[in-house]
Write a protein that holds these residues in place. Structure first.
Motif, PDB file in Angstrom:
ATOM      1  N   LEU A 403       0.822  -1.212   0.000  1.00  0.00           N
ATOM      2  CA  LEU A 403       0.000   0.000   0.000  1.00  0.00           C
ATOM      3  C   LEU A 403       0.858   1.265   0.000  1.00  0.00           C
ATOM      4  CD1 LEU A 403      -2.905  -1.006   2.417  1.00  0.00           C
ATOM      5  CD2 LEU A 403      -2.900  -0.964  -0.075  1.00  0.00           C
ATOM      6  N   GLN A 404       2.039   1.198   0.622  1.00  0.00           N
ATOM      7  CA  GLN A 404       2.947   2.347   0.575  1.00  0.00           C
ATOM      8  C   GLN A 404       3.444   2.582  -0.855  1.00  0.00           C
ATOM      9  OE1 GLN A 404       5.824   1.126   3.493  1.00  0.00           O
ATOM     10  NE2 GLN A 404       4.786   2.191   5.185  1.00  0.00           N
ATOM     11  N   ARG A 405       3.716   1.515  -1.571  1.00  0.00           N
ATOM     12  CA  ARG A 405       4.147   1.639  -2.969  1.00  0.00           C
ATOM     13  C   ARG A 405       3.044   2.242  -3.828  1.00  0.00           C
ATOM     14  NH1 ARG A 405       7.007  -3.610  -5.328  1.00  0.00           N
ATOM     15  NH2 ARG A 405       7.361  -2.093  -6.964  1.00  0.00           N
ATOM     16  N   ILE A 406       1.827   1.743  -3.648  1.00  0.00           N
ATOM     17  CA  ILE A 406       0.697   2.267  -4.424  1.00  0.00           C
ATOM     18  C   ILE A 406       0.490   3.744  -4.113  1.00  0.00           C
ATOM     19  CG2 ILE A 406      -1.793   2.090  -4.795  1.00  0.00           C
ATOM     20  CD1 ILE A 406      -1.537  -0.916  -4.168  1.00  0.00           C
ATOM     21  N   GLY A 407       0.568   4.103  -2.824  1.00  0.00           N
ATOM     22  CA  GLY A 407       0.389   5.495  -2.414  1.00  0.00           C
ATOM     23  C   GLY A 407       1.437   6.418  -3.006  1.00  0.00           C
ATOM     24  N   ALA A 472       3.236  -2.392 -10.088  1.00  0.00           N
ATOM     25  CA  ALA A 472       3.910  -3.496  -9.398  1.00  0.00           C
ATOM     26  C   ALA A 472       3.299  -3.709  -8.012  1.00  0.00           C
ATOM     27  CB  ALA A 472       5.406  -3.214  -9.282  1.00  0.00           C
ATOM     28  N   GLY A 473       3.021  -2.607  -7.313  1.00  0.00           N
ATOM     29  CA  GLY A 473       2.403  -2.718  -5.996  1.00  0.00           C
ATOM     30  C   GLY A 473       1.029  -3.337  -6.053  1.00  0.00           C
ATOM     31  N   MET A 474       0.229  -2.941  -7.047  1.00  0.00           N
ATOM     32  CA  MET A 474      -1.116  -3.490  -7.193  1.00  0.00           C
ATOM     33  C   MET A 474      -1.093  -4.986  -7.491  1.00  0.00           C
ATOM     34  SD  MET A 474      -3.821  -1.020  -9.114  1.00  0.00           S
ATOM     35  CE  MET A 474      -2.799  -0.707 -10.550  1.00  0.00           C
ATOM     36  N   MET A 475      -0.253  -5.389  -8.448  1.00  0.00           N
ATOM     37  CA  MET A 475      -0.219  -6.802  -8.820  1.00  0.00           C
ATOM     38  C   MET A 475       0.181  -7.671  -7.635  1.00  0.00           C
ATOM     39  SD  MET A 475       1.034  -7.233 -12.760  1.00  0.00           S
ATOM     40  CE  MET A 475       2.617  -6.463 -12.608  1.00  0.00           C
ATOM     41  N   GLU A 476       1.211  -7.248  -6.892  1.00  0.00           N
ATOM     42  CA  GLU A 476       1.638  -8.034  -5.735  1.00  0.00           C
ATOM     43  C   GLU A 476       0.594  -7.975  -4.617  1.00  0.00           C
ATOM     44  OE1 GLU A 476       5.647  -8.874  -3.070  1.00  0.00           O
ATOM     45  OE2 GLU A 476       5.594  -7.149  -4.435  1.00  0.00           O
ATOM     46  N   ALA A 557      -6.474   3.145   2.945  1.00  0.00           N
ATOM     47  CA  ALA A 557      -5.207   2.447   3.177  1.00  0.00           C
ATOM     48  C   ALA A 557      -4.855   2.401   4.657  1.00  0.00           C
ATOM     49  CB  ALA A 557      -4.086   3.112   2.379  1.00  0.00           C
ATOM     50  N   ARG A 558      -5.143   3.479   5.382  1.00  0.00           N
ATOM     51  CA  ARG A 558      -4.831   3.521   6.811  1.00  0.00           C
ATOM     52  C   ARG A 558      -5.683   2.530   7.605  1.00  0.00           C
ATOM     53  NH1 ARG A 558      -2.215   7.909   9.059  1.00  0.00           N
ATOM     54  NH2 ARG A 558      -3.618   7.908  10.855  1.00  0.00           N
ATOM     55  N   ARG A 559      -6.821   2.145   7.058  1.00  0.00           N
ATOM     56  CA  ARG A 559      -7.726   1.246   7.769  1.00  0.00           C
ATOM     57  C   ARG A 559      -7.605  -0.212   7.319  1.00  0.00           C
ATOM     58  NH1 ARG A 559      -9.266   6.127   7.890  1.00  0.00           N
ATOM     59  NH2 ARG A 559     -10.684   6.992   9.458  1.00  0.00           N
ATOM     60  N   TYR A 560      -6.772  -0.446   6.316  1.00  0.00           N
ATOM     61  CA  TYR A 560      -6.683  -1.803   5.779  1.00  0.00           C
ATOM     62  C   TYR A 560      -5.812  -2.693   6.664  1.00  0.00           C
ATOM     63  CZ  TYR A 560      -6.357  -5.658   2.521  1.00  0.00           C
ATOM     64  OH  TYR A 560      -6.443  -6.905   1.948  1.00  0.00           O
ATOM     65  N   TYR A 562      -3.786  -6.193   6.680  1.00  0.00           N
ATOM     66  CA  TYR A 562      -3.264  -7.177   5.732  1.00  0.00           C
ATOM     67  C   TYR A 562      -3.637  -8.594   6.148  1.00  0.00           C
ATOM     68  CZ  TYR A 562      -0.281  -3.729   3.414  1.00  0.00           C
ATOM     69  OH  TYR A 562       0.180  -2.661   2.706  1.00  0.00           O
ATOM     70  N   ARG A 563      -3.955  -9.393   5.133  1.00  0.00           N
ATOM     71  CA  ARG A 563      -4.163 -10.825   5.354  1.00  0.00           C
ATOM     72  C   ARG A 563      -2.828 -11.552   5.326  1.00  0.00           C
ATOM     73  NH1 ARG A 563      -4.494 -14.757   1.219  1.00  0.00           N
ATOM     74  NH2 ARG A 563      -5.468 -16.716   1.871  1.00  0.00           N
ATOM     75  N   SER A 564      -1.938 -11.113   4.421  1.00  0.00           N
ATOM     76  CA  SER A 564      -0.639 -11.770   4.251  1.00  0.00           C
ATOM     77  C   SER A 564       0.383 -11.187   5.215  1.00  0.00           C
ATOM     78  CB  SER A 564      -0.158 -11.592   2.809  1.00  0.00           C
ATOM     79  OG  SER A 564      -0.055 -10.225   2.508  1.00  0.00           O
ATOM     80  N   ASN A 565       1.569 -11.801   5.217  1.00  0.00           N
ATOM     81  CA  ASN A 565       2.637 -11.379   6.129  1.00  0.00           C
ATOM     82  C   ASN A 565       3.321 -10.128   5.599  1.00  0.00           C
ATOM     83  OD1 ASN A 565       4.661 -11.204   8.001  1.00  0.00           O
ATOM     84  ND2 ASN A 565       5.810 -12.956   7.246  1.00  0.00           N
ATOM     85  N   GLN A 566       3.124  -9.003   6.277  1.00  0.00           N
ATOM     86  CA  GLN A 566       3.760  -7.746   5.860  1.00  0.00           C
ATOM     87  C   GLN A 566       4.716  -7.242   6.938  1.00  0.00           C
ATOM     88  OE1 GLN A 566       3.045  -5.374   2.990  1.00  0.00           O
ATOM     89  NE2 GLN A 566       2.736  -7.395   2.176  1.00  0.00           N
ATOM     90  N   SER A 567       5.095  -8.103   7.841  1.00  0.00           N
ATOM     91  CA  SER A 567       5.966  -7.653   8.934  1.00  0.00           C
ATOM     92  C   SER A 567       7.094  -8.624   9.137  1.00  0.00           C
ATOM     93  CB  SER A 567       5.149  -7.543  10.216  1.00  0.00           C
ATOM     94  OG  SER A 567       4.592  -8.782  10.579  1.00  0.00           O
TER      95      SER A 567
END
Length: 567
Positions: A403-407, A472-476, A557-560, A562-567
């Motif tokens: 989401l940071q990349r998309i932003g 690239a951010g959207m696809m991933e 984006a601030r309220r999303y 993540y389902r996947s591992n982003q940390s």
């Protein structure tokens, strides 16, 4: 007894050696160490170079072909191009849906490449005839929309086909997949570079049939290249229509909430079905929001629902994830509306300017070479320098979240449209100076203006950078967040955002002309000569809309979560 134990051990070893849920191209179980990995994905990257070369070679210069060879007005040509591009990207949803539901990404690519080849063949023949008769326009649009259908299938299947080659259960597999998406954009840019230099030069100097012919050859060559990697691919087994699951859960939730929900049913459900009770408790914290509370009814009230509407917890969870990604998807459409200007008005602007670099005359359609080269430099730099640095700094696996990349891309689009407006103001000042000095009306002035086309390159660089970060951010993001049963379809949302951006561009042009043409005023974007347009006002409007869209994106984006591992 010993033999039986040995057989069990062999079965266990074979089970551990098999990729669960994957097959090879001959429909046999895919094996670890034999199928998948970066080697398999590298064939996809080479194919993307050829595929994007075939598509962009014509799309980048199509607006000039329609206006100079087929008799379209500037705005008519712009709308025709945006409609074609929008349809091509929108049909990626169809390709993604078929890959998830019925066929593999492997088969969808092969069929789509054949359709695109046929469409390019039709365009080559049409360009060779040099006719502007009505029948020639019919043939032109038949060829274009065959190409659009083929491109849609390829865009909907190829990125997810490459991403499926990596083991997402391991950190190294996830890192390699992230590298793949960045290099997918790099490959896309390599194809674009050849398209906007070599092929555009052929179209401008040798004839349009040569350009269409090169595109036809490129998509034809891509098929044996793709097939040469067959023995290395692992293919996700289709698991039925994800659309069916989506509608079933939504229908079940509506039915439970508005038709069959009574206190007696709630009590019966909780006493008869301990599993459902655990589901409700386990999701209590997360489902306090309206969406979660609404969807969980499909499981909690399953006893009171007709049998065809019975849903599992996993299905409800999957649908919730998909719905939560939609605001992110909607926020990216405005960026792609801005990108549509690179294929239309920006090229027409450059065609009125001095396109010489020393003794070399640069075709206006070659302007995208600037963001393409910049992207080709930035993509590996991001992969090998910026990303490792971000991982060290943030101490997270991804370094920079999706989401940071998309932003970042959305913010750059605001800057790009402001730059575009300022450059157009400068261009119009030059037009005014030249026409005043020579006593020639701006509408009849056709010579190149004494201003270099490199000014237009500025907006290309900003929008090209925005596209790199966002696409690239959207696809991933869509691939990693989506349920495994609908990953091709979810990844296709990246291209659908492009499609809707192109459609929105056409709608905006028509709406602006309608509103500004009221009370017998001259519309901003109407006429045969670009010098009479108020393009700078249109660009300022796009800048304001992009700024509002960026704020809208930040809200979601601030309220999303993540389902996947982003940390």
């Amino acid at each position: 007894m010993i033999m039986s134990l040995e057989i069990q051990q062999m079965d266990e070893a074979n089970r551990l050696n098999v990729w669960n849920g994957y097959v090879d191209w001959r429909n046999r179980p895919a094996l670890r160490g034999c199928h998948g990995g970066m080697l398999a994905a590298s064939f996809v990257l080479v194919v993307e170079v050829l595929e994007n070369l075939a598509f962009l070679a014509n799309a980048s210069n199509l607006v000039l072909y329609l206006s100079t060879k087929m008799g379209f007005s500037p705005s008519g040509a712009a709308n025709a191009v945006t409609a074609f591009m929008g349809t091509a990207f929108f049909l990626a949803l169809l390709g993604g849906f078929l890959a998830d539901a019925f066929f593999t990404t492997f088969h969808i690519y092969l069929v789509s490449a054949a359709i695109e080849f046929l469409g390019l063949l039709v365009l080559t023949v049409q360009a060779h005839e040099h006719s502007t008769e009505p029948w020639a326009r019919v043939v032109l649009f038949v060829g274009l929309y065959l190409v659009a259908l083929g491109v849609g299938g390829i865009k909907g299947s190829l990125p997810s086909h490459g991403a499926e080659q990596f083991d997402e259960t391991t950190p190294s597999g996830r890192r390699q997949r992230s590298f793949f998406f960045n290099y997918f954009i790099f490959s896309l840019s390599c194809g674009a570079l050849i398209a906007v230099t070599v092929v555009v030069w052929l179209e401008d100097n040798k004839g349009w049939s040569y350009g269409f012919g090169v595109s036809t050859a490129a998509i034809l060559i891509s098929v044996p290249v793709f097939l040469s990697g067959s023995r290395f691919y692992r293919l996700k087994v289709p698991s039925g229509s994800p659309i069916t699951t989506l509608f079933k859960v939504l229908t079940a939730a509506l039915y439970a909430k508005y038709k069959r929900r009574t206190s007696r049913n709630v009590v019966t459900c909780h006493t008869r079905n301990e599993c459902n009770d655990n589901i409700a408790k386990g999701n209590a914290d997360r489902d306090e929001d309206i969406l979660g509370t609404f969807l969980v009814e499909a499981v909690r009230e399953s006893e009171s629902l007709p049998r065809p509407l019975h849903c599992t917890e996993e299905q409800v969870k999957d649908v919730k994830i998909v719905i939560k990604t939609l605001p992110i998807f909607m926020s990216t459409i405005m960026l792609n509306c801005c990108l549509a200007q690179l294929s239309t008005f920006s090229i027409q602007q450059a065609s009125t300017m001095n396109t010489k670099l020393g003794s070399l005359t640069v075709p206006p359609a070659a302007l995208p070479v600037f963001p393409v080269v910049f992207t080709m430099i930035l993509a590996p730099t991001y992969n090998h320098l910026l990303l490792p640095l971000a991982r060290k700094t943030t101490k997270t696996e991804t370094g920079v979240t999706h989401l940071q990349r998309i932003g970042t891309g959305l913010f750059l689009s605001v800057v790009a449209m402001a730059v575009a407006a300022l450059v157009e103001i400068k261009r119009k000042l030059i037009v005014k100076e030249v026409t005043c000095c020579s006593s020639i009306n701006a509408s009849s002035y056709s010579s190149p203006l004494p201003i270099t086309f490199l000014w237009i390159a500025l907006q290309y660089v900003f929008l090209g950078s925005a596209d790199l970060f966002t696409l690239a951010g959207m696809m991933e993001f869509f691939f990693t967040e989506a349920p495994s049963t609908m990953r091709s379809l979810a990844t296709s949302l990246s291209w659908t955002s492009l499609a809707m951006g192109y459609y929105l561009s056409s709608v905006l042009v028509s709406a602006v002309n309608f509103v500004t043409g009221l009370n017998q005023n001259t519309p901003w974007l109407l006429g045969k000569n670009l010098n009479e347009y108020h393009l700078e006002r249109f660009y300022w409007l796009m800048c304001v809309l992009s700024g509002i869209n960026f704020l809208h994106y930040l809200f979601w984006a601030r309220r999303y979560a993540y389902r996947s591992n982003q940390s």
